[in-house]
Design an enzyme around this catalytic site. Structure first.
Site, mmCIF file in Angstrom:
data_model
loop_
_atom_site.group_PDB
_atom_site.id
_atom_site.type_symbol
_atom_site.label_atom_id
_atom_site.label_comp_id
_atom_site.label_asym_id
_atom_site.label_seq_id
_atom_site.Cartn_x
_atom_site.Cartn_y
_atom_site.Cartn_z
ATOM 1 N N TYR A 187 -74.536 29.399 17.926
ATOM 2 C CA TYR A 187 -73.809 29.485 16.655
ATOM 3 C C TYR A 187 -73.607 28.098 16.050
ATOM 4 O O TYR A 187 -73.790 27.894 14.846
ATOM 5 C CB TYR A 187 -72.460 30.175 16.857
ATOM 6 C CG TYR A 187 -71.543 30.007 15.665
ATOM 7 C CD1 TYR A 187 -71.794 30.682 14.470
ATOM 8 C CD2 TYR A 187 -70.455 29.139 15.720
ATOM 9 C CE1 TYR A 187 -70.976 30.505 13.366
ATOM 10 C CE2 TYR A 187 -69.632 28.960 14.625
ATOM 11 C CZ TYR A 187 -69.898 29.640 13.452
ATOM 12 O OH TYR A 187 -69.086 29.445 12.357
ATOM 13 N N PRO A 234 -65.375 18.614 8.249
ATOM 14 C CA PRO A 234 -64.861 19.971 8.449
ATOM 15 C C PRO A 234 -65.866 20.866 9.166
ATOM 16 O O PRO A 234 -67.023 20.965 8.770
ATOM 17 C CB PRO A 234 -64.615 20.458 7.019
ATOM 18 C CG PRO A 234 -65.617 19.696 6.190
ATOM 19 C CD PRO A 234 -65.758 18.355 6.848
ATOM 20 N N SER A 291 -61.055 22.399 8.213
ATOM 21 C CA SER A 291 -61.839 23.424 7.533
ATOM 22 C C SER A 291 -60.983 24.610 7.104
ATOM 23 O O SER A 291 -59.988 24.953 7.753
ATOM 24 C CB SER A 291 -62.950 23.919 8.469
ATOM 25 O OG SER A 291 -63.583 25.071 7.961
ATOM 26 N N THR A 305 -66.082 22.471 -0.911
ATOM 27 C CA THR A 305 -67.450 22.725 -0.448
ATOM 28 C C THR A 305 -68.115 23.731 -1.375
ATOM 29 O O THR A 305 -67.617 24.844 -1.548
ATOM 30 C CB THR A 305 -67.443 23.248 1.000
ATOM 31 O OG1 THR A 305 -66.985 22.208 1.861
ATOM 32 C CG2 THR A 305 -68.830 23.671 1.435
ATOM 33 N N LYS A 320 -68.211 18.541 -2.239
ATOM 34 C CA LYS A 320 -69.159 18.464 -1.121
ATOM 35 C C LYS A 320 -70.277 19.490 -1.285
ATOM 36 O O LYS A 320 -70.079 20.551 -1.870
ATOM 37 C CB LYS A 320 -68.409 18.716 0.191
ATOM 38 C CG LYS A 320 -69.227 18.616 1.467
ATOM 39 C CD LYS A 320 -68.318 18.815 2.673
ATOM 40 C CE LYS A 320 -69.066 18.665 3.988
ATOM 41 N NZ LYS A 320 -70.012 19.774 4.230
ATOM 42 N N HIS A 334 -75.231 20.892 4.456
ATOM 43 C CA HIS A 334 -74.487 21.728 5.410
ATOM 44 C C HIS A 334 -75.132 21.684 6.791
ATOM 45 O O HIS A 334 -75.108 22.668 7.538
ATOM 46 C CB HIS A 334 -74.411 23.176 4.912
ATOM 47 C CG HIS A 334 -73.104 23.858 5.210
ATOM 48 N ND1 HIS A 334 -72.056 23.875 4.320
ATOM 49 C CD2 HIS A 334 -72.672 24.543 6.306
ATOM 50 C CE1 HIS A 334 -71.044 24.552 4.848
ATOM 51 N NE2 HIS A 334 -71.392 24.952 6.065
ATOM 52 N N ASP A 388 -73.098 13.504 4.774
ATOM 53 C CA ASP A 388 -73.180 14.037 6.133
ATOM 54 C C ASP A 388 -74.553 14.661 6.332
ATOM 55 O O ASP A 388 -75.428 14.532 5.487
ATOM 56 C CB ASP A 388 -72.035 15.020 6.423
ATOM 57 C CG ASP A 388 -72.151 16.350 5.683
ATOM 58 O OD1 ASP A 388 -73.230 16.672 5.135
ATOM 59 O OD2 ASP A 388 -71.156 17.100 5.647
ATOM 60 N N GLY A 396 -76.895 15.381 9.961
ATOM 61 C CA GLY A 396 -77.917 14.812 10.825
ATOM 62 C C GLY A 396 -77.595 13.516 11.528
ATOM 63 O O GLY A 396 -78.450 12.974 12.216
ATOM 64 N N ARG A 402 -76.531 11.035 14.240
ATOM 65 C CA ARG A 402 -76.374 11.038 15.692
ATOM 66 C C ARG A 402 -76.243 9.637 16.281
ATOM 67 O O ARG A 402 -75.773 9.487 17.398
ATOM 68 C CB ARG A 402 -77.584 11.709 16.360
ATOM 69 C CG ARG A 402 -77.767 13.160 16.017
ATOM 70 C CD ARG A 402 -76.718 14.039 16.675
ATOM 71 N NE ARG A 402 -76.999 15.424 16.377
ATOM 72 C CZ ARG A 402 -76.619 16.053 15.275
ATOM 73 N NH1 ARG A 402 -75.918 15.407 14.361
ATOM 74 N NH2 ARG A 402 -76.935 17.315 15.075
#
Length: 393
Positions: free
Chosen positions: A26, A79, A108, A156, A250, A274, A303, A305, A307
């Site tokens: 999920y 969020p 969120s 959002t 957003k 997203h 935002d 991706g 890492r």
């Protein structure tokens, strides 16, 4: 720092061991064929660093202003919904970790801790994220956030309808979770997660709890009914009039939309796809970052991706005011709770600091496109190469 946990990917692997497959999928999965989540990682290879040599980098500063406030570093924990499915009181753990790190936390709409409960238990810089939902419910949430001290509202805009997430369909994942034989067996194979679940119970969609929605199933149904596909520019103006503090929009992927949001009264924008969870094959926000910064002249956050500290430095060099973290800090949460989030933030901070030293930039606020070269080519490895290997956004 825990042994053998040296980067965000290590926390993803540990999280995968702890979580049942349907919960892991999920939060890890994306829309449809998941090209978007792959592209979010590949896109960073378009830019290579051009270091400046013979620069005194013996002292380095990561401090920066975000929306006019001085922070320890230009990061936020963004969020994300259903954090309580990863770790008991997951929202609170994330918020406390952000506060200790000196950065904001964005709660969120789909959180498992209510707006007011989080404000009572955390004294950090709290922002609230609002989905495009019908005005009556939206107004109630916005006013709660206003009256309990949230400093910034984030609208959002990319969830007028839900993304088509096929991992969830294959797993028959839904809210609340059904107790099929497969689910029970998966829970038995992940006893630590199951024990937490038994002790603390099913997480609630806390901002949708009322006398009429006592069960999670009723809360999920109410949230689904409230999504407003007609939410438009006029509705944004209504929200601007309602909220007196900083307002960010957003989910944008074009400089033109970003500029229009500023014209309609937003204080800044957040470029986002997203995390690849809504529209598969959408462009990466990195690909419109420089244009959006140039066109709006206002704060542009980003935002999807991120890492590595080097990913973050590239975005800042292209003009982003700050980067929001999603899955990166969730990996820490799912692996080790609040301690894991602390550790991931510490890793990323050290990674950013090391990158600044290596490119010859002692002050993070001095980053510019001069430190980058655009190669203009992304990795074209097939999507099958990444499924289940942790390269999702």
């Amino acid at each position: 720092m825990s042994q053998n946990l040296f980067n965000v990917e290590d926390y993803r692997k540990l999280r995968q061991k702890r979580l049942p497959k349907m919960v892991y999928d999920y939060l890890e999965g994306g829309a449809e064929d998941e090209y978007g989540v792959k592209h979010n990682r590949d896109v960073f290879q378009q830019w290579r660093f051009k270091p400046k040599r013979l620069v005194d980098v013996s002292r380095r500063s990561l401090q920066a202003e975000v929306l006019g406030k001085r922070q320890s570093m230009p990061l936020l924990i963004g969020p994300t919904g259903l954090n309580g499915a990863l770790w008991p009181k997951g929202d609170l753990a994330l918020a406390r970790a952000a506060t200790k790190a000196g950065i904001p936390f964005v709660l969120s709409t789909a959180s498992n801790m209510s707006i007011e409960d989080l404000a009572r238990q955390c004294d950090g810089d709290l922002w609230f994220q609002l989905y495009v939902i019908h005005r009556e419910i939206a107004q109630g949430m916005v006013l709660k956030a206003l009256h309990t001290g949230y400093t910034t509202l984030v609208l959002t805009t990319d969830v007028a309808v839900n993304g088509y997430r096929e991992r969830d369909l294959h797993n028959r994942f839904k809210i609340p979770m059904s107790y099929s034989a497969k689910v029970v067996l998966d829970g038995c194979l992940h006893p630590r997660w199951s024990l937490d679940f038994v002790r603390h119970g099913m997480p609630q969609l806390a901002n949708f709890v009322s006398s009429q929605t006592s069960s999670l199933e009723m809360q999920a149904a109410l949230m689904s009914r409230q999504m407003d596909a007609s939410f438009n520019w006029e509705a944004l103006r209504w929200l601007r009039d309602l909220w007196p503090h900083k307002l960010l929009v957003k989910g944008l992927l074009s400089a033109e939309d970003a500029d229009r949001c500023i014209a309609e009264g937003a204080d800044g924008v957040i470029l986002s796809n997203h995390g690849g969870r809504q529209l598969d094959c959408a462009i990466s926000p990195m690909e419109v970052l420089a244009q959006s910064v140039a066109k709006t002249g206002k704060p542009v956050l980003i935002d999807s991706g991120f890492r590595r500290g080097s990913d973050i430095v590239k975005a800042l060099a292209l003009g982003a005011e700050a980067v929001l973290l999603g899955r990166a800090t969730l990996y820490g949460l799912a692996a080790r709770g609040e301690t894991g989030v602390d550790e991931v933030l510490t890793l990323l901070k050290a990674d950013i600091d090391r990158t600044l030293a290596q490119i010859g930039c002692p002050d993070i606020t001095s980053l510019s496109p001069d430190y980058l070269q655009n190669e203009g080519v992304t990795n074209t490895a097939p999507v099958d190469h990444l499924i289940g290997k942790g390269t999702h956004a």
